[in-house]
Design an enzyme around this catalytic site. Structure first.
Site, short mmCIF file in Angstrom:
data_model
loop_
_atom_site.label_atom_id
_atom_site.label_comp_id
_atom_site.label_asym_id
_atom_site.label_seq_id
_atom_site.Cartn_x
_atom_site.Cartn_y
_atom_site.Cartn_z
N LEU A 179 21.73 13.70 36.43
CA LEU A 179 22.94 13.51 35.63
C LEU A 179 23.76 14.80 35.57
O LEU A 179 24.99 14.77 35.75
CB LEU A 179 22.55 13.05 34.22
CG LEU A 179 23.71 12.68 33.30
CD1 LEU A 179 23.36 11.43 32.49
CD2 LEU A 179 24.05 13.82 32.36
N ALA A 224 25.45 15.32 38.89
CA ALA A 224 26.59 14.43 39.09
C ALA A 224 27.75 14.78 38.17
O ALA A 224 28.91 14.66 38.56
CB ALA A 224 26.16 12.98 38.85
N GLU A 225 27.45 15.22 36.96
CA GLU A 225 28.50 15.49 35.98
C GLU A 225 29.27 16.77 36.30
O GLU A 225 30.50 16.79 36.25
CB GLU A 225 27.90 15.59 34.57
CG GLU A 225 27.45 14.27 33.98
CD GLU A 225 28.62 13.41 33.52
OE1 GLU A 225 29.78 13.86 33.62
OE2 GLU A 225 28.37 12.28 33.06
N SER A 226 28.57 17.84 36.59
CA SER A 226 29.24 19.14 36.67
C SER A 226 28.86 19.97 37.88
O SER A 226 29.44 21.05 38.09
CB SER A 226 28.92 19.96 35.42
OG SER A 226 27.53 20.29 35.39
N TYR A 234 28.92 6.07 39.80
CA TYR A 234 28.16 7.05 39.02
C TYR A 234 26.71 6.60 38.85
O TYR A 234 25.77 7.36 39.07
CB TYR A 234 28.86 7.21 37.68
CG TYR A 234 28.21 8.13 36.68
CD1 TYR A 234 28.50 9.49 36.67
CD2 TYR A 234 27.36 7.64 35.69
CE1 TYR A 234 27.95 10.33 35.72
CE2 TYR A 234 26.80 8.47 34.74
CZ TYR A 234 27.10 9.82 34.76
OH TYR A 234 26.54 10.65 33.82
#
Length: 671
Positions: A507, A510-512, A618
């Site tokens: 996560l 993928a997020e940052s 996502y």
């Protein structure tokens, strides 16, 4: 079907790290009388502080000692920027000539050009001008030529700028006024821009332009805007004569109406197509939109309309809505028909082959299905991993690090932009560092970009390493692409909140991409990309004192709060990682609205039907990232299918196992 993986021994070998250290040291070697790098860095820091404090003499003394330091141009720029309004033109030109490729040189030029234009110093403006992307500066450039009577190709250049689907800055008005009075301004040209405006969903601009049309043409511009605003009325009346403008307007109206009322759009189109001589292109455009919106709204004609799309016109959008429609209706035969043959170049071929295999499975052709799963089994992605799950074979990560070529590595290590980016990163000047890194992309080959990514990772700049490998289309070095960083922090909160560590890593990746100060266009902040409102609510809930938005840009605070929110989503969705992942991205209320109402649904089918494209991608991305992070963490690799639980009914969310069982049927999500 799990498998255990260990980090290859060759990665643990220190030889590559040693080579990198040597190369980076060589990049800053200086004559014996020069200051060492750490001293230069300290002098640079002091010089910046002196300038910020207005201590100009101290600044000049310090900066004079840094003329051979990579960031010396940044000191010169900062001092120039502060007196730009009175700086000597020759001094500015000297800076631009000395450092033409630096991002700050572009800043300096743009700021100077705006200053000169506002002062109407047109000749000096032209002397300083180079091609700019900024529309305001482009308009000032045209103004300068107009005021100085530089007429050569002026009207042609005004035309190129004017012909846009959006409104342009008011600084363009003087040259546009001249253009409107010229022979270039014709109905045909106005129609070109009206089409661009309507294609850009800008009826206000189209209406403004329509008023400039000749008397005979003006009515068509007004009709187009009216049809855009009230498509049901104007496509139903069929009151226009059969002209090219009428057909174009009516097709636009049908595509607008399809979004509002599919049945009425279909009825109106059936009437119109018998009264007007639409071209094949017109028909194709109308039918495409009717098919898409019938699928989005689960209209009874969706399958029939999707069938009308020619294979040559199938792209990812059409493939997606064919999947949604077939899966919602458990229409495996239509899905098999729609995915037969070789996928068009414009679609994601892994998705095409995976669902071709699934359709074959569901229609009893198991051995044929294996052939299509085998076509994608070597793809290290969501569909490739799912294919291996169906084939009951373990995952192969196929990690390959970049081969060392010392001469090539030395060349990249001494590349000026690489050195400047490294030094800016060291000083915490992250925005400037990223700009230097970005400008470097076009100057390096794909192989050189991979070398640069290795350097960035060595410095701890993992987000740039990930970005750079993506730019180079180099996907096989999993150690660089999926770094194990912030391990103590992430492991602490994964253990404390009983979260799957590999899933949590996936996560954050993928997020940052591990960018601590990441800021999204929507306002999400930090490693776990929390919206400030969500961050505050979660912080209050866990007893986090005196929350401020800026805390989300600190790794420890972001993960403390982000992991608590992730745990909240996990509990709200009864441990279902697919639903919790979707909720983390789209919000829990949206996910609740997407849950089936009558029967449970297989997770892979539910994922394909997620209405938000961003969330759909996502969820699938994080599922396969998690398996890769199992491998990176040297733990048992959990297959994608084992992280995917059945999707329960909303009313039975917390009793999913008791109510789902093996009973599956179709479900349509709210679109």
């Amino acid at each position: 079907m799990a498998n255990c993986w260990a980090i290859p021994q060759f990665w643990l070998d220190k030889s590559r790290s040693a080579l990198i250290s040597i190369l980076l040291a060589l990049a800053v070697v200086k004559p014996v009388h020069a200051d060492p790098l750490d001293e230069q860095r300290e002098l640079f820091r002091q010089a910046n502080q002196a300038l910020a404090a207005g201590q100009l003499q101290k600044f000049k003394s310090l900066s004079a000692q840094l003329s051979d330091y990579a960031l010396y141009p940044y000191l010169v720029y900062e001092e120039l920027r502060r007196r730009l309004w009175k700086a000597d033109s020759a001094e500015l030109r000297a800076f631009l000539a000395a450092y033409p490729d630096l991002p700050i040189s572009g800043d300096l030029r743009r700021n100077r050009l705006k200053f000169l234009a506002q002062g109407k110093k047109w000749q000096e403006f032209l002397d300083f001008y180079t091609v700019q992307q900024d529309k305001t500066l482009q308009c000032y450039f045209l103004q300068a030529r107009m005021h100085l009577n530089r007429q050569e190709l002026l009207l042609e250049d005004i035309r190129s700028l004017w012909l846009a689907g959006e409104s342009l800055p008011q600084e363009c008005d003087p040259v546009f006024d001249m253009f409107y009075q010229s022979d270039y301004m014709t109905d045909d040209l106005l129609w070109q821009r009206i089409r661009l405006a309507m294609g850009n969903n800008n009826p206000a601009l189209a209406g403004y332009l329509s008023r400039r049309l000749s008397d005979t043409e003006r009515k068509w511009g007004i009709r187009w805007v009216d049809t855009h605003n009230n498509p049901a009325r104007w496509t139903g009346a069929a009151a226009f004569e059969d002209t090219p403008q009428a057909r174009e307007i009516l097709v636009h109206g049908i595509t607008r109406l399809a979004r509002q009322d599919v049945s009425r759009a279909l009825a109106n189109w059936e009437s119109l197509r018998n009264k007007y001589t639409f071209s094949e292109a017109d028909k194709g455009r109308a039918l495409r939109e009717l098919a898409i919106w019938s699928a989005r709204k689960n209209h009874e004609m969706a399958t029939e309309l999707l069938d009308t799309i020619e294979t040559s016109s199938v792209d990812d959008t059409i493939l997606h809505w064919r999947l949604v429609t077939a899966l919602a209706n458990r229409d495996w035969h239509s899905l098999l028909r729609w995915t037969s043959g070789t996928p068009p170049e414009s679609v994601t071929w892994q998705r095409w082959y995976y669902w071709q295999g699934r359709a074959l499975e569901e229609t009893g052709r198991t051995e044929e299905a294996r052939v299509f799963f085998q076509k994608i089994q070597d793809e290290r992605d969501y569909y490739g991993f799912l294919a291996r799950d169906h084939l009951a074979i373990p995952y192969e990560m196929n990690h390959r690090e970049l081969q060392e070529q010392p001469e090539a590595w030395q060349e990249v290590a001494t590349f000026p932009a690489v050195i400047r980016a490294r030094e800016l990163y060291h000083h915490g000047m992250l925005y400037a560092a990223r700009r230097e890194w970005q400008m470097m992309f076009d100057a390096l080959s794909n192989y050189q970009l991979q070398i640069a990514a290795v350097f960035a990772a060595e410095w701890g700049w993992h987000d740039r390493a990930i970005l750079t490998l993506g730019r180079a289309m180099a996907y096989d070095d999993l150690v660089l692409r999926f770094p194990v960083v912030f391990e103590q922090l992430l492991r602490k909160y994964a253990d404390q909140r009983q979260l799957d560590l590999a899933w949590m890593y996936a996560l954050v990746r993928a997020e940052s991409a591990f960018m601590v100060d990441a800021r999204s266009v929507s306002g999400a902040l930090g490693l776990m990309q929390l919206m400030p409102a969500t961050g505050k609510q979660t912080a209050d809930r866990i007893g986090f004192r005196s929350f401020e938005n800026v805390y989300l840009l600190e790794a420890d605070k972001n993960v403390t709060i982000g992991s608590a929110y992730l745990k909240q989503m996990t509990e709200q969705f009864d441990g279902n990682l697919v639903l919790a992942t979707a909720a983390y991205n789209a919000g829990p209320n949206a996910v609740l609205s997407w849950l089936p109402k009558e029967v449970c649904i297989m997770p892979e089918i539910w994922i394909e039907q997620i209405p938000y494209e961003e969330t759909r991608k996502y969820v699938s991305r994080i599922l396969y990232f998690a398996s890769i992070y199992d491998w990176r963490l040297q733990q048992k690799v959990i297959p994608v299918k084992d992280r995917m639980n059945m999707i329960p009914l909303r009313k039975n969310l917390h009793a999913a196992n008791a109510h789902c069982g093996s009973k599956l049927a179709s479900v349509v999500l709210n679109q």
